[in-house]
Scaffold this motif. Structure first.
Motif, PDB file in Angstrom:
ATOM      1  N   GLU A 494       0.524  -1.952 -17.981  1.00  0.00           N
ATOM      2  CA  GLU A 494      -1.005  -1.096 -18.813  1.00  0.00           C
ATOM      3  C   GLU A 494      -2.047  -1.346 -17.896  1.00  0.00           C
ATOM      4  O   GLU A 494      -2.790  -0.038 -18.372  1.00  0.00           O
ATOM      5  CB  GLU A 494      -0.446  -2.256 -20.143  1.00  0.00           C
ATOM      6  CG  GLU A 494      -1.231  -1.372 -21.640  1.00  0.00           C
ATOM      7  CD  GLU A 494      -1.158   0.046 -21.933  1.00  0.00           C
ATOM      8  OE1 GLU A 494      -1.866   1.181 -21.776  1.00  0.00           O
ATOM      9  OE2 GLU A 494      -0.267   0.406 -21.964  1.00  0.00           O
ATOM     10  N   ALA A 495      -2.502  -2.366 -17.707  1.00  0.00           N
ATOM     11  CA  ALA A 495      -3.767  -2.674 -17.267  1.00  0.00           C
ATOM     12  C   ALA A 495      -4.582  -1.783 -16.101  1.00  0.00           C
ATOM     13  O   ALA A 495      -5.765  -1.076 -15.929  1.00  0.00           O
ATOM     14  CB  ALA A 495      -3.990  -3.758 -16.522  1.00  0.00           C
ATOM     15  N   ILE A 496      -3.230  -1.645 -15.151  1.00  0.00           N
ATOM     16  CA  ILE A 496      -3.287  -0.246 -14.082  1.00  0.00           C
ATOM     17  C   ILE A 496      -3.818   1.516 -14.993  1.00  0.00           C
ATOM     18  O   ILE A 496      -4.538   1.951 -14.111  1.00  0.00           O
ATOM     19  CB  ILE A 496      -2.104  -0.567 -12.865  1.00  0.00           C
ATOM     20  CG1 ILE A 496      -2.395  -1.803 -12.260  1.00  0.00           C
ATOM     21  CG2 ILE A 496      -2.590   0.975 -12.693  1.00  0.00           C
ATOM     22  CD1 ILE A 496      -3.424  -2.177 -11.653  1.00  0.00           C
ATOM     23  N   ALA A 497      -2.757   0.901 -15.706  1.00  0.00           N
ATOM     24  CA  ALA A 497      -3.332   2.613 -16.057  1.00  0.00           C
ATOM     25  C   ALA A 497      -4.669   2.557 -16.931  1.00  0.00           C
ATOM     26  O   ALA A 497      -4.776   4.014 -16.879  1.00  0.00           O
ATOM     27  CB  ALA A 497      -1.967   2.883 -17.350  1.00  0.00           C
ATOM     28  N   LEU A 498      -5.088   1.572 -17.323  1.00  0.00           N
ATOM     29  CA  LEU A 498      -6.385   1.784 -17.959  1.00  0.00           C
ATOM     30  C   LEU A 498      -6.906   1.735 -17.445  1.00  0.00           C
ATOM     31  O   LEU A 498      -8.377   2.120 -17.291  1.00  0.00           O
ATOM     32  CB  LEU A 498      -6.421   0.914 -19.243  1.00  0.00           C
ATOM     33  CG  LEU A 498      -5.333   0.607 -20.382  1.00  0.00           C
ATOM     34  CD1 LEU A 498      -5.850  -0.585 -21.079  1.00  0.00           C
ATOM     35  CD2 LEU A 498      -5.974   1.424 -21.542  1.00  0.00           C
ATOM     36  N   ARG A 499      -7.074   0.660 -15.752  1.00  0.00           N
ATOM     37  CA  ARG A 499      -7.590   0.682 -15.052  1.00  0.00           C
ATOM     38  C   ARG A 499      -7.860   2.384 -14.065  1.00  0.00           C
ATOM     39  O   ARG A 499      -8.903   2.714 -13.952  1.00  0.00           O
ATOM     40  CB  ARG A 499      -8.026   0.074 -14.150  1.00  0.00           C
ATOM     41  CG  ARG A 499      -8.654  -0.168 -12.907  1.00  0.00           C
ATOM     42  CD  ARG A 499      -9.110  -1.562 -11.783  1.00  0.00           C
ATOM     43  NE  ARG A 499      -9.767  -1.066 -11.175  1.00  0.00           N
ATOM     44  CZ  ARG A 499     -10.210  -1.630  -9.531  1.00  0.00           C
ATOM     45  NH1 ARG A 499      -9.122  -1.481  -9.201  1.00  0.00           N
ATOM     46  NH2 ARG A 499     -11.236  -1.123  -8.930  1.00  0.00           N
ATOM     47  N   MET A 500      -7.001   3.167 -13.822  1.00  0.00           N
ATOM     48  CA  MET A 500      -7.005   4.209 -13.759  1.00  0.00           C
ATOM     49  C   MET A 500      -7.929   5.635 -14.544  1.00  0.00           C
ATOM     50  O   MET A 500      -9.000   6.475 -13.823  1.00  0.00           O
ATOM     51  CB  MET A 500      -5.649   4.805 -13.355  1.00  0.00           C
ATOM     52  CG  MET A 500      -4.492   4.189 -12.012  1.00  0.00           C
ATOM     53  SD  MET A 500      -3.515   5.400 -11.541  1.00  0.00           S
ATOM     54  CE  MET A 500      -2.707   4.592 -13.545  1.00  0.00           C
ATOM     55  N   VAL A 501      -7.482   5.504 -15.509  1.00  0.00           N
ATOM     56  CA  VAL A 501      -8.444   5.977 -16.740  1.00  0.00           C
ATOM     57  C   VAL A 501     -10.390   5.628 -16.467  1.00  0.00           C
ATOM     58  O   VAL A 501     -11.104   6.844 -16.246  1.00  0.00           O
ATOM     59  CB  VAL A 501      -8.001   5.795 -18.300  1.00  0.00           C
ATOM     60  CG1 VAL A 501      -8.861   6.955 -19.307  1.00  0.00           C
ATOM     61  CG2 VAL A 501      -6.449   6.232 -18.472  1.00  0.00           C
ATOM     62  N   ARG A 502     -10.198   4.248 -16.660  1.00  0.00           N
ATOM     63  CA  ARG A 502     -12.096   4.311 -16.499  1.00  0.00           C
ATOM     64  C   ARG A 502     -12.773   4.624 -15.148  1.00  0.00           C
ATOM     65  O   ARG A 502     -13.517   4.878 -14.991  1.00  0.00           O
ATOM     66  CB  ARG A 502     -11.879   2.313 -16.691  1.00  0.00           C
ATOM     67  CG  ARG A 502     -12.598   1.890 -16.835  1.00  0.00           C
ATOM     68  CD  ARG A 502     -12.723   0.172 -17.262  1.00  0.00           C
ATOM     69  NE  ARG A 502     -11.842  -0.238 -16.524  1.00  0.00           N
ATOM     70  CZ  ARG A 502     -10.757  -0.689 -16.603  1.00  0.00           C
ATOM     71  NH1 ARG A 502     -10.702  -0.675 -17.655  1.00  0.00           N
ATOM     72  NH2 ARG A 502     -10.694  -2.412 -16.331  1.00  0.00           N
ATOM     73  N   LEU A 503     -11.321   4.502 -14.346  1.00  0.00           N
ATOM     74  CA  LEU A 503     -12.433   5.066 -12.665  1.00  0.00           C
ATOM     75  C   LEU A 503     -12.303   6.622 -12.754  1.00  0.00           C
ATOM     76  O   LEU A 503     -13.824   7.002 -12.148  1.00  0.00           O
ATOM     77  CB  LEU A 503     -11.194   4.804 -11.754  1.00  0.00           C
ATOM     78  CG  LEU A 503     -11.193   3.200 -10.789  1.00  0.00           C
ATOM     79  CD1 LEU A 503     -10.153   2.312 -10.250  1.00  0.00           C
ATOM     80  CD2 LEU A 503     -13.086   2.908 -10.147  1.00  0.00           C
ATOM     81  N   ARG A 504     -11.058   7.206 -13.178  1.00  0.00           N
ATOM     82  CA  ARG A 504     -11.317   8.455 -13.731  1.00  0.00           C
ATOM     83  C   ARG A 504     -12.905   8.807 -14.448  1.00  0.00           C
ATOM     84  O   ARG A 504     -13.290   9.775 -13.365  1.00  0.00           O
ATOM     85  CB  ARG A 504     -10.203   8.660 -14.525  1.00  0.00           C
ATOM     86  CG  ARG A 504     -10.024  10.845 -13.948  1.00  0.00           C
ATOM     87  CD  ARG A 504      -9.763  10.940 -15.116  1.00  0.00           C
ATOM     88  NE  ARG A 504      -9.442  10.661 -16.498  1.00  0.00           N
ATOM     89  CZ  ARG A 504      -8.457  11.082 -17.264  1.00  0.00           C
ATOM     90  NH1 ARG A 504      -6.833  11.023 -17.120  1.00  0.00           N
ATOM     91  NH2 ARG A 504      -8.492  10.734 -18.887  1.00  0.00           N
ATOM     92  N   GLU A 505     -13.177   8.176 -15.162  1.00  0.00           N
ATOM     93  CA  GLU A 505     -14.900   8.366 -16.037  1.00  0.00           C
ATOM     94  C   GLU A 505     -15.772   8.480 -15.555  1.00  0.00           C
ATOM     95  O   GLU A 505     -16.599   9.317 -16.213  1.00  0.00           O
ATOM     96  CB  GLU A 505     -14.426   7.966 -17.961  1.00  0.00           C
ATOM     97  CG  GLU A 505     -12.955   8.439 -18.610  1.00  0.00           C
ATOM     98  CD  GLU A 505     -12.245   7.562 -19.717  1.00  0.00           C
ATOM     99  OE1 GLU A 505     -13.614   6.014 -19.580  1.00  0.00           O
ATOM    100  OE2 GLU A 505     -11.486   7.635 -20.423  1.00  0.00           O
ATOM    101  N   LEU A 506     -15.563   7.278 -14.628  1.00  0.00           N
ATOM    102  CA  LEU A 506     -16.574   6.885 -14.544  1.00  0.00           C
ATOM    103  C   LEU A 506     -17.043   7.656 -13.084  1.00  0.00           C
ATOM    104  O   LEU A 506     -17.969   7.654 -12.295  1.00  0.00           O
ATOM    105  CB  LEU A 506     -16.640   5.454 -13.545  1.00  0.00           C
ATOM    106  CG  LEU A 506     -16.812   4.432 -15.383  1.00  0.00           C
ATOM    107  CD1 LEU A 506     -16.341   2.782 -14.175  1.00  0.00           C
ATOM    108  CD2 LEU A 506     -17.844   4.413 -15.869  1.00  0.00           C
ATOM    109  N   GLY A 507     -15.838   8.587 -12.657  1.00  0.00           N
ATOM    110  CA  GLY A 507     -16.546   9.721 -11.018  1.00  0.00           C
ATOM    111  C   GLY A 507     -15.824   9.145  -9.897  1.00  0.00           C
ATOM    112  O   GLY A 507     -16.307   9.076  -8.583  1.00  0.00           O
TER     113      GLY A 507
END
Length: 527
Positions: A494-507
């Motif tokens: 779950e933590a890695i899935a959230l991090r991928m979303v966060r990184l995507r949103e930050l560009g």
């Protein structure tokens, strides 16, 4: 600059002689010493480089069977960097990592203990060798949340559980310049009679000045790969591999290097390696004087901008206390230290906004608008890389940019209490990491790697937001720094899935992904 010595750069000198002779070329490369572009204004910048872009002709030696100027240049490099034998690499630390893995892992299924937060080239080396990796969890800097390297205790435990392991492969320092003394780790590896292999891509300068961290070789590492182009003045793709001791099969290593490097290596790149070593030999510690002064001036200037801070070792204060108590006691304590983050490269500035208004990607973009181009960014930090080539003018430019950013009304945010905002920023930094760590144990079970492609029928694409609990079927690599967040076959937490979303949103930029938008990720189909 003071203290220049008269030293020898054999390949550079041979290429200068070659260029000055004006011989007619009846050999590759096709540009014929650059003369094909003699009427082209657009190519004028390259013509001088092309005049030394030669090949394996009489007097210029052969990288894969050196007998003359290249052999001498590599011997001088070994002496300069403290190795028994050094090899020039044309292809960056990538080919060095591939070669050292292929040298120690000679049969499919060989076990290698590997730090999890390694560069993608290490995973590629595991694939090429068909090795099994036992992944070692790195230690975490508690203030920044950044991963450094595994503790000696973790390595000892893994070696006990996997006595047939062919070696231990670590990356130190990390991309942020964070590290620690590897002496205890080397002793643990040698007690188990396995080599300590170090990807020291960001530490080619280590040990060359009293203010720089010690080198992996001086700590007892058996084979070390360094990107001479990163922190020393070689051309991009110029790197070196250094070896010492009996645990590395030298003849096999040479054969592996010949496998992964071009049979037509670039002479300008090799010359830049020769020249970078010459520069260190010619000027000694004075080579770093101006660059260190620039780094110190930046730290001093940054103190006038309390909003922006640098990541620093949590043990720095205690080490300074040790120094006051006596050098011998400090050295004894340093040797006993088995984990954590105790050294910071003075040339690596890991900057962040304590107010939390600007994330790392945002701060990087703003610096770029003022003509200051950082090395990289993550969710929180910007990495600013100084070297022995940095000058006072660079510092003035950077500080002026930060003053403008600090005063920009767009970035004032709602942080009416900066100190409180800074504490919140610190807590948030602990929520992410650069590898997939389930937190249950310090090392994994053996993970088999190989070159067998995944059958498309075994895969499907799912939204990244719904990927937790599934098994990745592709490598996910935020770049830079090039550390795979996931490899094919790894469970998505779950933590890695959230991090991928966060990184995507930050560009963030990505490598290895099928969907460049990172809206979806390929996973194995459920059985």
């Amino acid at each position: 600059m003071m203290g220049k010595k008269a030293v020898h750069a054999p390949l550079v000198e041979a290429l200068i002689r070659y260029s000055s002779q004006g011989n007619a070329s009846f050999h590759v490369p096709g540009h014929k010493n650059g003369q094909v572009y003699r009427h082209e204004e657009m190519a004028s910048l390259l013509q001088e480089v092309m005049s030394i872009d030669a090949t394996e002709i009489t007097g210029l030696d052969d990288l894969h069977h050196p007998e003359d100027v290249i052999r001498e240049g590599q011997e001088l490099a070994a002496k300069c960097f403290g190795a028994e034998e050094s090899f020039w690499l044309i292809g960056g630390s990538t080919v060095g990592n591939l070669a050292m893995i292929l040298t120690v892992c000679t049969k499919p299924g060989d076990v290698l203990l590997v730090q999890r937060n390694v560069h993608k080239s290490v995973l590629n080396g595991l694939m090429l060798s068909g090795a099994k990796a036992v992944f070692l969890d790195p230690e975490i800097d508690t203030l920044s949340g950044l991963a450094v390297a595994p503790s000696t205790d973790t390595i000892k435990a893994a070696l006990k559980d996997y006595p047939s392991a062919k070696g231990v492969l670590l990356t130190l320092p990390n991309y942020y310049g964070m590290g620690h003394d590897l002496t205890a780790t080397a002793k643990a590896c040698h007690a188990a009679d396995v080599p300590l292999m170090v990807d020291e891509a960001h530490g080619a300068h280590n040990g060359l000045h009293p203010r720089l961290p010690v080198s992996a070789l001086s700590c007892g590492a058996d084979v070390v790969v360094q990107s001479t182009h990163k922190m020393l003045p070689a051309m991009t793709m110029g790197a070196m591999l250094h070896v010492q001791g009996r645990r590395i099969h030298r003849e096999l290593l040479r054969q592996r290097l010949a496998m992964v490097q071009s049979s037509s290596p670039s002479y300008p790149l090799m010359a830049s390696l020769d020249l970078a070593r010459w520069y260190i030999d010619a000027y000694g510690t004075d080579a770093f004087t101006e660059g260190l002064a620039a780094a110190d001036a930046f730290r001093k200037g940054l103190a006038q901008l309390p909003r922006f801070r640098l990541v620093e070792p949590t043990q720095q204060a205690s080490e300074e206390c040790d120094a006051q108590k006596g050098i011998s006691e400090a050295l004894e304590r340093a040797e006993e230290r088995t984990n954590g983050y105790s050294t910071q490269d003075p040339f690596k500035m890991v900057l962040y906004d304590t107010w939390g208004v600007l994330d790392g990607f945002g701060l990087k973009r703003e610096l770029e608008t003022y003509g200051c181009i950082p090395e990289m960014s993550d969710e929180k930090h910007v990495v600013l890389l100084f070297t022995l080539g940095s000058i006072a003018r660079d510092v003035s430019h950077l500080l002026q940019a930060l003053v403008h950013i600090n005063n920009d009304i767009r970035f004032k945010g709602t942080a009416e209490e900066p100190e409180l905002a800074g504490k919140e920023q610190q807590r948030l930094e602990l929520d992410f990491s650069t590898w997939n760590n389930d937190g249950m144990k310090a090392y994994s079970s053996p993970v088999q790697f190989g070159l067998q492609p995944i059958d498309p029928d075994q895969m499907e694409s799912v939204p990244v937001e719904e990927s937790a609990g599934r098994t990745a079927a592709e490598m996910i690599i935020p770049y830079p720094p090039g550390i795979p967040l996931l490899y094919a076959g790894e469970m998505i937490t779950e933590a890695i899935a959230l991090r991928m979303v966060r990184l995507r949103e930050l560009g963030a930029k990505w490598q290895g992904v099928a969907d460049e938008s990172m809206l979806t990720i390929r996973v194995f189909r459920l059985q």
